[in-house]
Write a protein that holds these residues in place. Sequence first.
Motif, PDB file in Angstrom:
ATOM      1  N   ALA A   1      -7.142 -26.974 -19.007  1.00  0.00           N
ATOM      2  CA  ALA A   1      -6.351 -26.133 -18.096  1.00  0.00           C
ATOM      3  C   ALA A   1      -4.962 -25.889 -18.665  1.00  0.00           C
ATOM      4  CB  ALA A   1      -6.232 -26.800 -16.723  1.00  0.00           C
ATOM      5  N   SER A   2      -4.479 -24.663 -18.455  1.00  0.00           N
ATOM      6  CA  SER A   2      -3.129 -24.289 -18.879  1.00  0.00           C
ATOM      7  C   SER A   2      -2.274 -24.022 -17.657  1.00  0.00           C
ATOM      8  CB  SER A   2      -3.164 -23.029 -19.751  1.00  0.00           C
ATOM      9  OG  SER A   2      -3.897 -23.251 -20.931  1.00  0.00           O
ATOM     10  N   LYS A   3      -0.957 -24.182 -17.795  1.00  0.00           N
ATOM     11  CA  LYS A   3      -0.060 -23.908 -16.681  1.00  0.00           C
ATOM     12  C   LYS A   3      -0.065 -22.415 -16.344  1.00  0.00           C
ATOM     13  CE  LYS A   3       3.129 -27.725 -16.285  1.00  0.00           C
ATOM     14  NZ  LYS A   3       4.534 -28.113 -16.072  1.00  0.00           N
ATOM     15  N   LEU A   4       0.128 -22.131 -15.070  1.00  0.00           N
ATOM     16  CA  LEU A   4       0.130 -20.741 -14.609  1.00  0.00           C
ATOM     17  C   LEU A   4       1.262 -19.937 -15.216  1.00  0.00           C
ATOM     18  CD1 LEU A   4      -0.660 -21.300 -10.828  1.00  0.00           C
ATOM     19  CD2 LEU A   4      -2.223 -20.492 -12.593  1.00  0.00           C
ATOM     20  N   ASP A   5       2.312 -20.625 -15.690  1.00  0.00           N
ATOM     21  CA  ASP A   5       3.430 -19.900 -16.287  1.00  0.00           C
ATOM     22  C   ASP A   5       3.163 -19.478 -17.723  1.00  0.00           C
ATOM     23  OD1 ASP A   5       3.633 -22.216 -17.750  1.00  0.00           O
ATOM     24  OD2 ASP A   5       5.535 -22.868 -16.899  1.00  0.00           O
ATOM     25  N   GLY A   6       1.953 -19.767 -18.242  1.00  0.00           N
ATOM     26  CA  GLY A   6       1.581 -19.301 -19.569  1.00  0.00           C
ATOM     27  C   GLY A   6       2.024 -20.197 -20.706  1.00  0.00           C
ATOM     28  N   SER A   7       2.376 -21.451 -20.450  1.00  0.00           N
ATOM     29  CA  SER A   7       2.775 -22.371 -21.510  1.00  0.00           C
ATOM     30  C   SER A   7       1.655 -22.514 -22.540  1.00  0.00           C
ATOM     31  CB  SER A   7       3.112 -23.739 -20.915  1.00  0.00           C
ATOM     32  OG  SER A   7       4.166 -23.620 -19.982  1.00  0.00           O
ATOM     33  N   GLY A   8       2.027 -22.817 -23.772  1.00  0.00           N
ATOM     34  CA  GLY A   8       1.064 -22.783 -24.866  1.00  0.00           C
ATOM     35  C   GLY A   8       0.071 -23.918 -24.886  1.00  0.00           C
ATOM     36  N   GLU A   9       0.401 -25.115 -24.332  1.00  0.00           N
ATOM     37  CA  GLU A   9      -0.500 -26.247 -24.467  1.00  0.00           C
ATOM     38  C   GLU A   9      -1.629 -26.188 -23.443  1.00  0.00           C
ATOM     39  OE1 GLU A   9       2.210 -27.669 -21.209  1.00  0.00           O
ATOM     40  OE2 GLU A   9       2.484 -26.590 -23.091  1.00  0.00           O
ATOM     41  N   VAL A  10      -2.760 -26.831 -23.804  1.00  0.00           N
ATOM     42  CA  VAL A  10      -3.871 -27.005 -22.882  1.00  0.00           C
ATOM     43  C   VAL A  10      -3.929 -28.473 -22.501  1.00  0.00           C
ATOM     44  CG1 VAL A  10      -6.372 -26.937 -22.604  1.00  0.00           C
ATOM     45  CG2 VAL A  10      -5.208 -25.073 -23.788  1.00  0.00           C
ATOM     46  N   SER A  11      -3.868 -28.754 -21.214  1.00  0.00           N
ATOM     47  CA  SER A  11      -4.067 -30.113 -20.747  1.00  0.00           C
ATOM     48  C   SER A  11      -5.564 -30.400 -20.740  1.00  0.00           C
ATOM     49  CB  SER A  11      -3.494 -30.285 -19.331  1.00  0.00           C
ATOM     50  OG  SER A  11      -2.089 -30.184 -19.336  1.00  0.00           O
ATOM     51  N   VAL A  12      -5.947 -31.564 -21.266  1.00  0.00           N
ATOM     52  CA  VAL A  12      -7.354 -31.950 -21.309  1.00  0.00           C
ATOM     53  C   VAL A  12      -7.527 -33.271 -20.585  1.00  0.00           C
ATOM     54  CG1 VAL A  12      -7.027 -32.978 -23.598  1.00  0.00           C
ATOM     55  CG2 VAL A  12      -9.339 -32.487 -22.784  1.00  0.00           C
ATOM     56  N   ILE A  13      -8.497 -33.308 -19.682  1.00  0.00           N
ATOM     57  CA  ILE A  13      -8.867 -34.534 -18.982  1.00  0.00           C
ATOM     58  C   ILE A  13     -10.356 -34.757 -19.181  1.00  0.00           C
ATOM     59  CG2 ILE A  13      -9.147 -35.639 -16.723  1.00  0.00           C
ATOM     60  CD1 ILE A  13      -6.656 -34.233 -15.774  1.00  0.00           C
ATOM     61  N   THR A  14     -10.735 -35.949 -19.618  1.00  0.00           N
ATOM     62  CA  THR A  14     -12.138 -36.330 -19.603  1.00  0.00           C
ATOM     63  C   THR A  14     -12.281 -37.507 -18.650  1.00  0.00           C
ATOM     64  OG1 THR A  14     -12.020 -37.943 -21.420  1.00  0.00           O
ATOM     65  CG2 THR A  14     -12.347 -35.631 -22.012  1.00  0.00           C
ATOM     66  N   ALA A  15     -13.373 -37.538 -17.915  1.00  0.00           N
ATOM     67  CA  ALA A  15     -13.544 -38.573 -16.905  1.00  0.00           C
ATOM     68  C   ALA A  15     -14.994 -39.022 -16.843  1.00  0.00           C
ATOM     69  CB  ALA A  15     -13.105 -38.069 -15.540  1.00  0.00           C
ATOM     70  N   GLN A  16     -15.166 -40.290 -16.612  1.00  0.00           N
ATOM     71  CA  GLN A  16     -16.482 -40.887 -16.444  1.00  0.00           C
ATOM     72  C   GLN A  16     -16.620 -41.319 -14.999  1.00  0.00           C
ATOM     73  OE1 GLN A  16     -18.155 -42.986 -19.802  1.00  0.00           O
ATOM     74  NE2 GLN A  16     -18.404 -44.792 -18.496  1.00  0.00           N
ATOM     75  N   ILE A  17     -17.615 -40.750 -14.298  1.00  0.00           N
ATOM     76  CA  ILE A  17     -17.791 -40.953 -12.861  1.00  0.00           C
ATOM     77  C   ILE A  17     -19.047 -41.774 -12.631  1.00  0.00           C
ATOM     78  CG2 ILE A  17     -18.015 -39.819 -10.635  1.00  0.00           C
ATOM     79  CD1 ILE A  17     -15.384 -39.268 -12.133  1.00  0.00           C
ATOM     80  N   VAL A  18     -18.866 -42.957 -12.049  1.00  0.00           N
ATOM     81  CA  VAL A  18     -19.986 -43.861 -11.848  1.00  0.00           C
ATOM     82  C   VAL A  18     -20.357 -43.978 -10.371  1.00  0.00           C
ATOM     83  CG1 VAL A  18     -20.834 -46.215 -12.228  1.00  0.00           C
ATOM     84  CG2 VAL A  18     -19.336 -45.132 -13.922  1.00  0.00           C
ATOM     85  N   THR A  19     -19.340 -43.971  -9.480  1.00  0.00           N
ATOM     86  CA  THR A  19     -19.586 -44.149  -8.044  1.00  0.00           C
ATOM     87  C   THR A  19     -18.919 -43.036  -7.248  1.00  0.00           C
ATOM     88  OG1 THR A  19     -17.599 -45.440  -7.584  1.00  0.00           O
ATOM     89  CG2 THR A  19     -19.514 -46.643  -8.435  1.00  0.00           C
ATOM     90  N   ASP A  20     -19.201 -43.002  -5.955  1.00  0.00           N
ATOM     91  CA  ASP A  20     -18.546 -42.038  -5.071  1.00  0.00           C
ATOM     92  C   ASP A  20     -17.034 -42.216  -5.079  1.00  0.00           C
ATOM     93  OD1 ASP A  20     -20.885 -40.817  -4.310  1.00  0.00           O
ATOM     94  OD2 ASP A  20     -21.146 -42.015  -2.489  1.00  0.00           O
ATOM     95  N   ALA A  21     -16.582 -43.442  -5.163  1.00  0.00           N
ATOM     96  CA  ALA A  21     -15.145 -43.693  -5.198  1.00  0.00           C
ATOM     97  C   ALA A  21     -14.501 -43.036  -6.405  1.00  0.00           C
ATOM     98  CB  ALA A  21     -14.879 -45.194  -5.213  1.00  0.00           C
ATOM     99  N   ASP A  22     -15.232 -42.956  -7.511  1.00  0.00           N
ATOM    100  CA  ASP A  22     -14.682 -42.334  -8.719  1.00  0.00           C
ATOM    101  C   ASP A  22     -14.511 -40.825  -8.562  1.00  0.00           C
ATOM    102  OD1 ASP A  22     -14.869 -44.891  -9.799  1.00  0.00           O
ATOM    103  OD2 ASP A  22     -16.868 -44.513 -10.628  1.00  0.00           O
ATOM    104  N   LEU A  23     -15.335 -40.218  -7.716  1.00  0.00           N
ATOM    105  CA  LEU A  23     -15.143 -38.795  -7.413  1.00  0.00           C
ATOM    106  C   LEU A  23     -13.808 -38.583  -6.719  1.00  0.00           C
ATOM    107  CD1 LEU A  23     -18.683 -37.741  -6.109  1.00  0.00           C
ATOM    108  CD2 LEU A  23     -17.626 -37.095  -8.279  1.00  0.00           C
ATOM    109  N   ASP A  24     -13.495 -39.453  -5.754  1.00  0.00           N
ATOM    110  CA  ASP A  24     -12.189 -39.358  -5.089  1.00  0.00           C
ATOM    111  C   ASP A  24     -11.057 -39.617  -6.079  1.00  0.00           C
ATOM    112  OD1 ASP A  24     -13.323 -38.771  -2.650  1.00  0.00           O
ATOM    113  OD2 ASP A  24     -13.374 -40.847  -1.976  1.00  0.00           O
ATOM    114  N   ALA A  25     -11.280 -40.539  -7.007  1.00  0.00           N
ATOM    115  CA  ALA A  25     -10.259 -40.819  -8.024  1.00  0.00           C
ATOM    116  C   ALA A  25     -10.014 -39.588  -8.887  1.00  0.00           C
ATOM    117  CB  ALA A  25     -10.688 -41.999  -8.886  1.00  0.00           C
TER     118      ALA A  25
END
Length: 547
Positions: free
Chosen positions: A511-535
């Motif tokens: 995802a990039s900021k709506l203001d058009g900044s050059g960097e892309v933020s990257v998040i990777t996540a491992q979801i094991v339980t329902d609680a992890d979805l909320d996390a």
Amino acid sequence: MKQRFGHRSIAVVALAAITLAACGGGGGSDSESSDTAAPVEDTDVETTVADTEPEETTPDTEPADTEPDAGGIDAIQQSVIQIEAIGTIRDPEVGFTDGSGRGSGFIISEDGLAVTNNHVVTGAATLEVFIGGDTTESYNATVLGVSECNDLAVIDINEDDPLTPLVWFDGEIRTGQDVYAAGFPLGDPEFTLTRGIVSKLEAGGDTSWASIDSVLEHDAAIQPGNSGGPLVTPEGAVIGVNYAGGSPTNTEQFFAIDTDRAQKVVDLLKEGDFESLGVNGQVVYDEEAGIVGVWVAGVAPGSPASEVGLLPGDIIQTMNGITIGTDGTMADYCDVLRTSGDNPIKIEVLRFDTEEILTGEINGDEDGVLTQTFSFAQAVEEETEVTEGGVAATYDSYTTIVDDTGALTIDLPTEWASLDTAPITLDDGTVLPQITGAPDLTSYYETWDTPGIFFSVVPNADILTVLSTFAPGDACTDAGQFEYQDAAFLGTYQLWTGCGGTDTIFVVLGASKLDGSGEVSVITAQIVTDADLDALDQAFATFNTTY
């Protein structure tokens, strides 16, 4: 060891590959979200000339003959009121304010109708009125109609005995004409009258809390607390309704809604709201955080704003697809209201407390109430299943994590106490911030049985390249790509299921900021339980970067 990009060495390889493939250098510099706007008051107004002329009306009454000598001042004073609005207002700087605020107004009929500003009364739980500076007796009042676009309101004072009204000025307003500002500045209960002249007939009327084509500019000094009070001629007739103090560059000039415009709106407000959603609010604009819109300080019960579910502290960001407030004024907000009339208006709202994006439909049907537009937990609910695995469905608390460079922030479950916040140094010497968090980092790196999140940035990258580079490969099943947008970021996330033969879900967000900044933020996540979805919902709602 499984091949996944939560592992620090694998993340280095992925970031290096994307960075080397990208054109150009590092990303821009952005700051974190912050509350920046001042409370609604009489001290902010643009003085540019509006595009249209005010419409003419013909008043029904003749001006009074009283001169402002000792008797004349008494005659004016007995028709001017101080209004104490009691209730809870949500200020963008200080949060909820439980207490009272005071403004001015004036009586327009013997049976107790009075005029004031919208920002004085809207959203208040109770209104207490003091007449003519008399603090020994007060009266409750009921709001009959409000207009945030015109910053006017009509109230009904609960008094059985006849009251003394002021009359509207009936004549041509002239530059240089003598005027007097009457009211109760700074909440002082003592009646105040100041003298000046009309200095401009058509000053710009767009402010951060109203949008009026043109207004009178004058130099009869007013201060906060004069809001809603009358601007009168030497004969005691109302030539305008004070609503704004001087601008920062022109503190000796003040502003009033002229009699022709005020009369027309007031006549409509006697029958109910006009050009209004029932909001007491103002424009906020934080360019660095990408937040712009109308901050809702108060909501009138039973109004369209209340019915759709708007709350104090919400920020209305778009109306019928138009981003509002980008010029620092209510002009776009009011243009949509004036164009739409009673037809439905689709709104997008940032709920500031939870950083949720909500959508709804003003004047729509029962299904038009505000609902969350993005929740990862809801997004994957029909795509796959996760097991609770003996773990609670939610985490008890979250902690804001900051990387070692101070460039990244994200909220992770407090019990994810195993953290890595050291930056990654690529082969070419590029240093990139990152945060990795999990209940146990070793288990997170080496198995599919432990939840965790990795967060970093890639300068000048393509989002689809990020998704491809950080994909977990053959260990998981591709469940598709989906659009993502929140208050500050726009991008795509990819969903992977069945990782390592388990029910674990793997997510990659670019995802990039709506203001058009050059960097892309990257998040990777491992979801094991329902609680992890909320996390992950909490992580998506709170991640930010100043890189």
